[in-house]
Design an enzyme around this catalytic site. Sequence first.
Site, PDB file in Angstrom:
ATOM      1  NE  ARG A 102       8.912  -1.410   2.205  1.00 51.98           N
ATOM      2  CZ  ARG A 102       9.458  -1.193   3.296  1.00 51.98           C
ATOM      3  NH1 ARG A 102      10.609  -1.274   3.628  1.00 51.98           N
ATOM      4  NH2 ARG A 102       8.724  -0.887   4.235  1.00 51.98           N
ATOM      5  CG  HIS A 129       4.569   2.468   5.265  1.00 43.70           C
ATOM      6  ND1 HIS A 129       4.291   1.088   4.777  1.00 43.70           N
ATOM      7  CD2 HIS A 129       5.605   2.344   6.027  1.00 43.70           C
ATOM      8  CE1 HIS A 129       5.142   0.381   5.478  1.00 43.70           C
ATOM      9  NE2 HIS A 129       5.962   1.060   6.271  1.00 43.70           N
ATOM     10  CD  GLN A 132       4.887   1.638  10.492  1.00 40.94           C
ATOM     11  OE1 GLN A 132       5.752   0.960   9.979  1.00 40.94           O
ATOM     12  NE2 GLN A 132       4.527   1.366  11.756  1.00 40.94           N
ATOM     13  CG  ASP A 224       9.326   8.388   8.437  1.00 44.44           C
ATOM     14  OD1 ASP A 224      10.197   7.497   8.826  1.00 44.44           O
ATOM     15  OD2 ASP A 224       8.903   8.223   7.077  1.00 44.44           O
ATOM     16  CB  CYS A 263       7.096   4.032  10.823  1.00 45.21           C
ATOM     17  SG  CYS A 263       8.183   4.798   9.855  1.00 45.21           S
ATOM     18  NE  ARG A 291       4.246  -2.711   9.466  1.00 43.11           N
ATOM     19  CZ  ARG A 291       5.193  -2.376   8.790  1.00 43.11           C
ATOM     20  NH1 ARG A 291       6.134  -1.815   9.071  1.00 43.11           N
ATOM     21  NH2 ARG A 291       4.847  -2.952   7.266  1.00 43.11           N
TER      22      ARG A 291
HETATM   23  N1  NVA Z   1       9.591   7.266   4.984  1.00 41.18           N
HETATM   24  C1  NVA Z   1      10.406   6.321   4.894  1.00 41.18           C
HETATM   25  C2  NVA Z   1       9.760   5.090   5.676  1.00 41.18           C
HETATM   26  C3  NVA Z   1      10.572   3.763   6.186  1.00 41.18           C
HETATM   27  C4  NVA Z   1       9.505   2.733   6.751  1.00 41.18           C
HETATM   28  C5  NVA Z   1      10.835   5.656   3.824  1.00 41.18           C
HETATM   29  O1  NVA Z   1      10.094   5.443   2.844  1.00 41.18           O
HETATM   30  O2  NVA Z   1      12.038   5.280   3.667  1.00 41.18           O
HETATM   31  N1   CP Z   2       8.646   0.685   9.014  1.00 44.25           N
HETATM   32  C1   CP Z   2       8.881  -0.204   8.216  1.00 44.25           C
HETATM   33  O1   CP Z   2       8.400  -0.384   7.025  1.00 44.25           O
HETATM   34  O2   CP Z   2      10.005  -0.743   8.275  1.00 44.25           O
HETATM   35  P1   CP Z   2      10.968  -1.582   7.318  1.00 44.25           P
HETATM   36  O3   CP Z   2      11.629  -0.470   6.333  1.00 44.25           O
HETATM   37  O4   CP Z   2      12.168  -2.171   8.098  1.00 44.25           O
HETATM   38  O5   CP Z   2       9.865  -2.608   6.695  1.00 44.25           O
END
Ligand code: NVA
Ligand code: CP
Length: 308
Positions: A102, A129, A132, A224, A263, A291
């Site tokens: 990540r 993502h 997801q 989101d 998500c 997930r």
């Molecule tokens: N768009 C959000 C998704 C979190 C799972 C982010 O990147 O923080």
């Molecule tokens: N939706 C998602 O990826 O959640 P987290 O940021 O908790 O991993």
Amino acid sequence: MRHFLTLNDLSKDEILNILDLASQIKKDTLNKIYTPYLREQTLAMIFEKSSTRTRVSFEVGIHQLGGKGLFLSSKDIQLGRGEPVKDTARVLGGMVDMIMARVYKQSDLEELAKYSGVPVINGLSDDFHPVQLMADLLTLKELGLNLAKMKVAYIGDGNNMSHSWLMAASKIGFTLNIATPKSYEPKEQILKIALENAKTSRAKIELLNDPKIAAKDANVITTDTWISMGQEDQKQKRIKDFAGFCVDDEIMALGKNAIFLHCLPAYRGYEVSEEIFEKHASEIFAQAHNRLHAQKAIMVWCDRNKND
Ligand code: NVA
Ligand code: CP
């Protein structure tokens, strides 16, 4: 070797096959059958950003597949002190079987893939993502939707989730309306890829600035956060700019008995109202739990394709 960096790396059939595998693995898991597809394998899990779902689902997933997960916060490993990604990749590649990361930059995932010599999975970047989206598609399939024929409305920020919906729609061929405030549209170069894919898949993709038009007759309405990780300093401006984009009763009523997905994490009163969130909680938490199953299938797929 195949990696899982964006859904654009996969064909429609590959996406659908992974979903089938996920359904089978899920069924077994719910019956407490844990087939050790990845016996004795180790998954390195690099996190430059926070996570609840991604961390837990990958760690539990690799454990249930007979392997072991290593949680590596970039704050704790030398990557956070400036060790190059390509050196980190070459070190990990000699010790682990697979890497999930990540990160902020999509190019860092590409560098991990290039230098590690092991399959790399995108656990979220600023651009995409994809793991997801696989859980989202699995959830919609379980809820009885025909993935190729559904109409999805994504309402909110043109961020990594909107980009992943673009990739999914353009590969599978469903209708996708994306409604964002002006100047929060998805990235042009990603939209371009989606529109190019859509020529083959016949996906109908439309960008709008009115959430009500986007939601009309949708089978699925999704959103989101307006403030993604790394954008915390823009919070006040974004809250103002996204006025009118909260998915509430009025917007949901425009859909066709629509499913609501998120998500997570969700910020009630901003991108979704408390009422809509709680009304659709069973869909949202099924999506979160998927997930685990979707990612187990992705890891098995990566392992099966590592010699390609
Ligand atoms: N768009 C959000 C998704 C979190 C799972 C982010 O990147 O923080
Ligand atoms: N939706 C998602 O990826 O959640 P987290 O940021 O908790 O991993």
